[in-house]
Design a protein around this motif. Structure first.
Motif, PDB file in Angstrom:
ATOM      1  N   MET A   1       0.824  -1.200   0.000  1.00  0.00           N
ATOM      2  CA  MET A   1       0.000   0.000   0.000  1.00  0.00           C
ATOM      3  C   MET A   1       0.866   1.261   0.000  1.00  0.00           C
ATOM      4  SD  MET A   1      -3.141   1.054   0.145  1.00  0.00           S
ATOM      5  CE  MET A   1      -4.105   2.411   0.641  1.00  0.00           C
ATOM      6  N   LYS A   2       1.930   1.255   0.831  1.00  0.00           N
ATOM      7  CA  LYS A   2       2.782   2.438   0.929  1.00  0.00           C
ATOM      8  C   LYS A   2       3.492   2.716  -0.388  1.00  0.00           C
ATOM      9  CE  LYS A   2       6.396   4.552   3.610  1.00  0.00           C
ATOM     10  NZ  LYS A   2       7.386   4.417   4.632  1.00  0.00           N
ATOM     11  N   LYS A   3       3.934   1.656  -1.079  1.00  0.00           N
ATOM     12  CA  LYS A   3       4.617   1.834  -2.356  1.00  0.00           C
ATOM     13  C   LYS A   3       3.664   2.416  -3.407  1.00  0.00           C
ATOM     14  CE  LYS A   3       7.955  -0.380  -5.250  1.00  0.00           C
ATOM     15  NZ  LYS A   3       8.950  -1.407  -5.279  1.00  0.00           N
ATOM     16  N   ALA A   4       2.410   2.017  -3.380  1.00  0.00           N
ATOM     17  CA  ALA A   4       1.424   2.560  -4.317  1.00  0.00           C
ATOM     18  C   ALA A   4       1.184   4.047  -4.044  1.00  0.00           C
ATOM     19  CB  ALA A   4       0.119   1.784  -4.221  1.00  0.00           C
ATOM     20  N   LEU A   5       1.139   4.437  -2.784  1.00  0.00           N
ATOM     21  CA  LEU A   5       0.957   5.854  -2.453  1.00  0.00           C
ATOM     22  C   LEU A   5       2.170   6.674  -2.876  1.00  0.00           C
ATOM     23  CD1 LEU A   5      -0.745   5.719   1.050  1.00  0.00           C
ATOM     24  CD2 LEU A   5      -1.762   6.360  -1.125  1.00  0.00           C
ATOM     25  N   SER A   6       3.358   6.105  -2.736  1.00  0.00           N
ATOM     26  CA  SER A   6       4.569   6.805  -3.168  1.00  0.00           C
ATOM     27  C   SER A   6       4.539   7.031  -4.676  1.00  0.00           C
ATOM     28  CB  SER A   6       5.806   5.998  -2.783  1.00  0.00           C
ATOM     29  OG  SER A   6       6.954   6.598  -3.309  1.00  0.00           O
ATOM     30  N   GLY A   7       4.113   6.037  -5.426  1.00  0.00           N
ATOM     31  CA  GLY A   7       4.004   6.177  -6.877  1.00  0.00           C
ATOM     32  C   GLY A   7       2.942   7.190  -7.263  1.00  0.00           C
ATOM     33  N   LEU A   8       1.830   7.187  -6.557  1.00  0.00           N
ATOM     34  CA  LEU A   8       0.769   8.158  -6.826  1.00  0.00           C
ATOM     35  C   LEU A   8       1.238   9.566  -6.494  1.00  0.00           C
ATOM     36  CD1 LEU A   8      -2.152   8.790  -7.616  1.00  0.00           C
ATOM     37  CD2 LEU A   8      -2.779   8.388  -5.224  1.00  0.00           C
ATOM     38  N   ARG A   9       1.975   9.707  -5.410  1.00  0.00           N
ATOM     39  CA  ARG A   9       2.502  11.016  -5.028  1.00  0.00           C
ATOM     40  C   ARG A   9       3.471  11.540  -6.087  1.00  0.00           C
ATOM     41  NH1 ARG A   9       5.034   9.979  -0.147  1.00  0.00           N
ATOM     42  NH2 ARG A   9       2.947   9.633   0.659  1.00  0.00           N
ATOM     43  N   ALA A  10       4.363  10.683  -6.569  1.00  0.00           N
ATOM     44  CA  ALA A  10       5.312  11.091  -7.615  1.00  0.00           C
ATOM     45  C   ALA A  10       4.566  11.464  -8.891  1.00  0.00           C
ATOM     46  CB  ALA A  10       6.308   9.963  -7.887  1.00  0.00           C
ATOM     47  N   TRP A  11       3.574  10.679  -9.259  1.00  0.00           N
ATOM     48  CA  TRP A  11       2.785  10.963 -10.460  1.00  0.00           C
ATOM     49  C   TRP A  11       2.078  12.311 -10.324  1.00  0.00           C
ATOM     50  CZ3 TRP A  11      -2.401  11.740 -11.505  1.00  0.00           C
ATOM     51  CH2 TRP A  11      -2.772  11.659 -12.846  1.00  0.00           C
ATOM     52  N   THR A  12       1.506  12.569  -9.142  1.00  0.00           N
ATOM     53  CA  THR A  12       0.792  13.827  -8.901  1.00  0.00           C
ATOM     54  C   THR A  12       1.742  15.018  -8.971  1.00  0.00           C
ATOM     55  OG1 THR A  12      -0.756  12.634  -7.485  1.00  0.00           O
ATOM     56  CG2 THR A  12      -0.723  15.024  -7.292  1.00  0.00           C
ATOM     57  N   VAL A  13       2.921  14.898  -8.363  1.00  0.00           N
ATOM     58  CA  VAL A  13       3.899  15.985  -8.414  1.00  0.00           C
ATOM     59  C   VAL A  13       4.303  16.249  -9.860  1.00  0.00           C
ATOM     60  CG1 VAL A  13       6.271  16.625  -7.808  1.00  0.00           C
ATOM     61  CG2 VAL A  13       4.759  15.682  -6.070  1.00  0.00           C
ATOM     62  N   GLN A  14       4.570  15.185 -10.612  1.00  0.00           N
ATOM     63  CA  GLN A  14       4.954  15.349 -12.013  1.00  0.00           C
ATOM     64  C   GLN A  14       3.862  16.081 -12.797  1.00  0.00           C
ATOM     65  OE1 GLN A  14       8.384  14.776 -12.323  1.00  0.00           O
ATOM     66  NE2 GLN A  14       7.958  13.640 -14.158  1.00  0.00           N
ATOM     67  N   ARG A  15       2.622  15.713 -12.604  1.00  0.00           N
ATOM     68  CA  ARG A  15       1.531  16.320 -13.369  1.00  0.00           C
ATOM     69  C   ARG A  15       1.300  17.773 -12.986  1.00  0.00           C
ATOM     70  NH1 ARG A  15       3.317  12.648 -15.051  1.00  0.00           N
ATOM     71  NH2 ARG A  15       2.391  10.863 -16.073  1.00  0.00           N
TER      72      ARG A  15
END
Length: 110
Positions: free
Chosen positions: A1-15
């Protein structure tokens, strides 16, 4: 779960950083198309205004964050030896902090 949130956070920052940088480029393009500064003093007066100075600072913050997230993800995916990855990430971090200090110096000296 934590790894998925980290990926979502990175994706959100990029966008969000990409959208802000695109809007800043569009603003500058439209501004210069209609009201281009004709000389150094006009350019300095425009870039030295509080709105443009803050927008420029935010642009460079977005650029550095965008760079960090993108290059960090590439290094994490493709550089397998942990010591090399940590060393390269540290070098990248120092470089980006140096670039941030340089941009702050330029904007504060206007």
């Amino acid at each position: 779960m934590k790894k998925a949130l980290s990926g979502l956070r990175a994706w959100t920052v990029q966008r969000f950083t990409a959208i802000y940088m695109l809007l800043a480029f569009l603003f500058a393009f439209v501004h210069f198309a209609w009201n281009a500064p004709h000389g150094f003093e006009a350019w300095r007066a425009w870039i030295g205004g509080p709105f443009v100075r803050i927008a420029t600072l935010l642009f460079f913050v977005a650029l550095l964050l965008h760079t960090w997230v993108g290059l960090r993800d590439v290094m994490m995916d493709y550089i397998k030896p942990l010591a090399l990855r940590v060393a390269l990430l540290a070098l990248l971090g120092f470089y980006l902090v140096g670039m941030a200090a340089w941009v702050m110096r330029i904007l504060l000296l206007l």
